[in-house]
Structures are given as C-alpha cells and as structure tokens.
Design a protein around this motif. Structure first.
Motif, PDB file in Angstrom:
ATOM      1  N   LEU A  88     -35.704 -17.234 -75.356  1.00 45.28           N
ATOM      2  CA  LEU A  88     -34.961 -18.230 -76.135  1.00 45.28           C
ATOM      3  C   LEU A  88     -35.459 -18.356 -77.372  1.00 45.28           C
ATOM      4  N   SER A  89     -34.886 -17.356 -78.123  1.00 45.04           N
ATOM      5  CA  SER A  89     -35.210 -17.085 -79.780  1.00 45.04           C
ATOM      6  C   SER A  89     -33.710 -16.659 -80.417  1.00 45.04           C
ATOM      7  N   ALA A  90     -33.829 -16.976 -81.608  1.00 39.13           N
ATOM      8  CA  ALA A  90     -32.618 -16.578 -82.427  1.00 39.13           C
ATOM      9  C   ALA A  90     -32.883 -14.758 -82.645  1.00 39.13           C
ATOM     10  N   GLY A  91     -31.847 -14.343 -82.667  1.00 41.25           N
ATOM     11  CA  GLY A  91     -31.879 -12.580 -82.569  1.00 41.25           C
ATOM     12  C   GLY A  91     -31.939 -11.968 -81.339  1.00 41.25           C
ATOM     13  N   ALA A  92     -32.362 -12.934 -80.208  1.00 41.16           N
ATOM     14  CA  ALA A  92     -32.333 -12.080 -78.924  1.00 41.16           C
ATOM     15  C   ALA A  92     -31.060 -11.533 -78.392  1.00 41.16           C
ATOM     16  N   GLU A  93     -30.910 -10.423 -77.917  1.00 39.85           N
ATOM     17  CA  GLU A  93     -29.699  -9.835 -77.674  1.00 39.85           C
ATOM     18  C   GLU A  93     -29.786  -9.291 -76.141  1.00 39.85           C
ATOM     19  N   ARG A  94     -28.871  -9.532 -75.348  1.00 36.51           N
ATOM     20  CA  ARG A  94     -29.067  -8.905 -73.823  1.00 36.51           C
ATOM     21  C   ARG A  94     -27.596  -8.698 -73.559  1.00 36.51           C
ATOM     22  N   GLU A  95     -27.585  -7.763 -72.336  1.00 35.26           N
ATOM     23  CA  GLU A  95     -26.254  -7.341 -71.889  1.00 35.26           C
ATOM     24  C   GLU A  95     -26.324  -7.255 -70.354  1.00 35.26           C
ATOM     25  N   PHE A  96     -25.590  -7.886 -69.533  1.00 37.79           N
ATOM     26  CA  PHE A  96     -25.899  -7.825 -68.235  1.00 37.79           C
ATOM     27  C   PHE A  96     -24.557  -7.611 -67.469  1.00 37.79           C
ATOM     28  N   SER A  97     -24.455  -6.967 -66.231  1.00 45.58           N
ATOM     29  CA  SER A  97     -23.265  -6.577 -65.400  1.00 45.58           C
ATOM     30  C   SER A  97     -23.413  -6.941 -64.211  1.00 45.58           C
ATOM     31  N   PHE A  98     -22.244  -7.417 -63.453  1.00 47.29           N
ATOM     32  CA  PHE A  98     -22.064  -7.566 -62.168  1.00 47.29           C
ATOM     33  C   PHE A  98     -21.078  -6.801 -61.669  1.00 47.29           C
ATOM     34  N   GLU A  99     -21.235  -6.407 -60.430  1.00 49.34           N
ATOM     35  CA  GLU A  99     -19.928  -5.293 -59.958  1.00 49.34           C
ATOM     36  C   GLU A  99     -19.804  -5.788 -58.445  1.00 49.34           C
ATOM     37  N   SER A 100     -18.733  -6.143 -57.884  1.00 51.84           N
ATOM     38  CA  SER A 100     -18.404  -6.241 -56.445  1.00 51.84           C
ATOM     39  C   SER A 100     -17.189  -5.603 -56.111  1.00 51.84           C
ATOM     40  N   ASP A 101     -16.674  -5.449 -55.037  1.00 51.35           N
ATOM     41  CA  ASP A 101     -15.724  -4.944 -54.658  1.00 51.35           C
ATOM     42  C   ASP A 101     -14.552  -5.798 -55.138  1.00 51.35           C
ATOM     43  N   ARG A 102     -14.745  -6.749 -55.536  1.00 51.69           N
ATOM     44  CA  ARG A 102     -13.462  -7.408 -56.431  1.00 51.69           C
ATOM     45  C   ARG A 102     -13.387  -7.698 -57.701  1.00 51.69           C
ATOM     46  N   LEU A 103     -14.511  -7.616 -58.459  1.00 56.94           N
ATOM     47  CA  LEU A 103     -14.603  -7.762 -59.829  1.00 56.94           C
ATOM     48  C   LEU A 103     -15.714  -7.030 -60.537  1.00 56.94           C
ATOM     49  N   ASP A 104     -15.272  -6.806 -61.885  1.00 57.95           N
ATOM     50  CA  ASP A 104     -16.426  -6.227 -62.700  1.00 57.95           C
ATOM     51  C   ASP A 104     -16.609  -7.262 -63.678  1.00 57.95           C
ATOM     52  N   ALA A 105     -17.871  -7.588 -64.039  1.00 58.51           N
ATOM     53  CA  ALA A 105     -18.069  -8.686 -64.897  1.00 58.51           C
ATOM     54  C   ALA A 105     -19.212  -8.136 -66.040  1.00 58.51           C
ATOM     55  N   ARG A 106     -18.932  -8.599 -67.235  1.00 60.25           N
ATOM     56  CA  ARG A 106     -20.028  -8.123 -68.211  1.00 60.25           C
ATOM     57  C   ARG A 106     -20.408  -9.318 -68.969  1.00 60.25           C
ATOM     58  N   THR A 107     -21.593  -9.703 -69.288  1.00 63.78           N
ATOM     59  CA  THR A 107     -22.072 -10.787 -69.951  1.00 63.78           C
ATOM     60  C   THR A 107     -22.906 -10.361 -71.158  1.00 63.78           C
ATOM     61  N   VAL A 108     -22.554 -10.684 -72.576  1.00 65.31           N
ATOM     62  CA  VAL A 108     -23.260 -10.523 -73.522  1.00 65.31           C
ATOM     63  C   VAL A 108     -23.969 -11.714 -74.208  1.00 65.31           C
ATOM     64  N   VAL A 109     -25.270 -11.658 -74.219  1.00 67.62           N
ATOM     65  CA  VAL A 109     -26.137 -12.967 -74.817  1.00 67.62           C
ATOM     66  C   VAL A 109     -26.523 -12.755 -76.058  1.00 67.62           C
ATOM     67  N   GLU A 110     -26.491 -13.603 -76.902  1.00 66.67           N
ATOM     68  CA  GLU A 110     -26.798 -13.327 -78.394  1.00 66.67           C
ATOM     69  C   GLU A 110     -27.577 -14.878 -78.849  1.00 66.67           C
ATOM     70  N   GLY A 111     -28.574 -14.703 -79.320  1.00 65.78           N
ATOM     71  CA  GLY A 111     -29.360 -15.824 -79.945  1.00 65.78           C
ATOM     72  C   GLY A 111     -28.849 -16.089 -81.166  1.00 65.78           C
ATOM     73  N   ARG A 112     -28.150 -17.129 -81.364  1.00 67.38           N
ATOM     74  CA  ARG A 112     -28.017 -17.465 -83.038  1.00 67.38           C
ATOM     75  C   ARG A 112     -28.682 -18.694 -83.433  1.00 67.38           C
ATOM     76  N   PRO A 113     -28.622 -18.979 -84.684  1.00 61.87           N
ATOM     77  CA  PRO A 113     -29.158 -20.217 -85.375  1.00 61.87           C
ATOM     78  C   PRO A 113     -28.540 -21.358 -85.074  1.00 61.87           C
ATOM     79  N   LEU A 114     -28.765 -22.608 -84.580  1.00 64.70           N
ATOM     80  CA  LEU A 114     -28.491 -23.875 -84.071  1.00 64.70           C
ATOM     81  C   LEU A 114     -27.095 -23.843 -84.937  1.00 64.70           C
ATOM     82  N   GLU A 115     -26.988 -24.012 -86.233  1.00 63.19           N
ATOM     83  CA  GLU A 115     -26.053 -24.210 -86.955  1.00 63.19           C
ATOM     84  C   GLU A 115     -24.792 -23.359 -86.815  1.00 63.19           C
TER      85      GLU A 115
END
Length: 174
Positions: free
Chosen positions: A93-120
C-alpha cells in the motif's frame, strides 16, 4: 458495450459497531475458479452486473472487494488480510507501487494491473457501478469497463488511491 445497473453507493451507519481495524500494509488478491467462502467476510454492499457477456456480482467487503463471474469460473477476492488461495498476489500500500497478475482457466484469461496513485487521483464514486465509503476519504469502488472492470481502494493514511484494472478474455468453447 457491457450493461450494468445504476451506481450503488452506500455509507456505514453511524452506529457501526465494527472495531477499528489495524492499519494494513499490503493488499492481497486471490484468484480461483471456485467460489470462495464469503460467509467469513463482512459484506458491505452488493451489485449485480454483466462482465464478458455473463452475469456477475460485485461486492464491497469490510476488507476490500469480491468480483464473481461464475459462468466463466472466475472469482477474485481482494483483502487487507492474507488469503488462503493458491493464486494469491500481494501489493504494498504505497504510491508508486506497480504489480501485474494473471489468471487463466479453461474458460477465461484475466489480467490485472495494479497501480499506486496519490489520493487526489481518485475520481470519486459517481461513475462507479458499486461504491462504499468507510470514512470521509476511505472508499472502495468497482466500475464495469469495456472488456473488464476497474477498482479503487483509497487509504488516506498513506495518501494513496490504489487503482486496479482487470481485462478479461473469454475462451471459445469447443
């Protein structure tokens, strides 16, 4: 264009008896093809939606959120507390944090990108499909977007708006 109901925004009741939580330092993302046990979480608000052309459920919980897309065997549980899932990812939990996750199944591919931004950078709850306000500046929002959804989790104690964007690609059934 995905369809979704009007925005649902709720606030805690003034007499909310929940004890104050410890200040988290990470957010955990758990992915599964199976429905997680939601009886152990504090459900704040729920909204039906359509994701990838299928019925879905968007839920704000006391620790973060849950997105369920049962027809495509996709379940994302996000929490400030560690999760027991095999496919769990952590984000500081910090501004500037960046992560990328993926999920794969027989039915779906999903990709999540996480980005820590300033509260504003938090755009507010108005365009969210579902939103819940924990404190004046502490929100969890989920918004249906083309090809997936995005979330914001705000942490005023860290001057942080943690943004996620999940894109979904259903697999063609043979």
């Amino acid at each position: 264009m995905p369809s979704h109901p009007p925005s649902t925004t709720e606030s805690p009741s003034p007499a909310d008896p929940s004890p104050p939580a410890e200040t988290p330092t990470e957010l955990y993302f758990g992915y599964s093809a199976d429905v997680p046990d939601l009886t152990t979480v504090d459900v704040k608000t729920v909204a039906p939606a359509t994701l990838a052309g299928e019925p879905a459920v968007l839920t704000v919980i006391g620790e973060s959120h849950y997105v369920g897309l049962p027809a495509l065997d996709f379940h994302e549980l996000c929490s400030c507390k560690p999760l027991p899932h095999e496919r769990t990812h952590r984000t500081p939990l910090s501004a500037g944090a960046e992560r990328e996750f993926s999920f794969e199944s027989d039915r779906l591919d999903a990709r999540t990108v996480v980005e820590g931004r300033p509260l504003e950078a938090f755009p507010g709850p108005d365009d969210a499909t579902v939103a819940y306000r924990f404190d004046p500046e502490a929100w969890t929002t989920i918004r249906i977007a083309d090809g997936g959804y995005e979330t914001y989790h705000t942490y005023p104690e860290y001057d942080l708006a943690l943004h996620t964007e999940t894109t979904m690609t259903p697999k063609t059934q043979r």
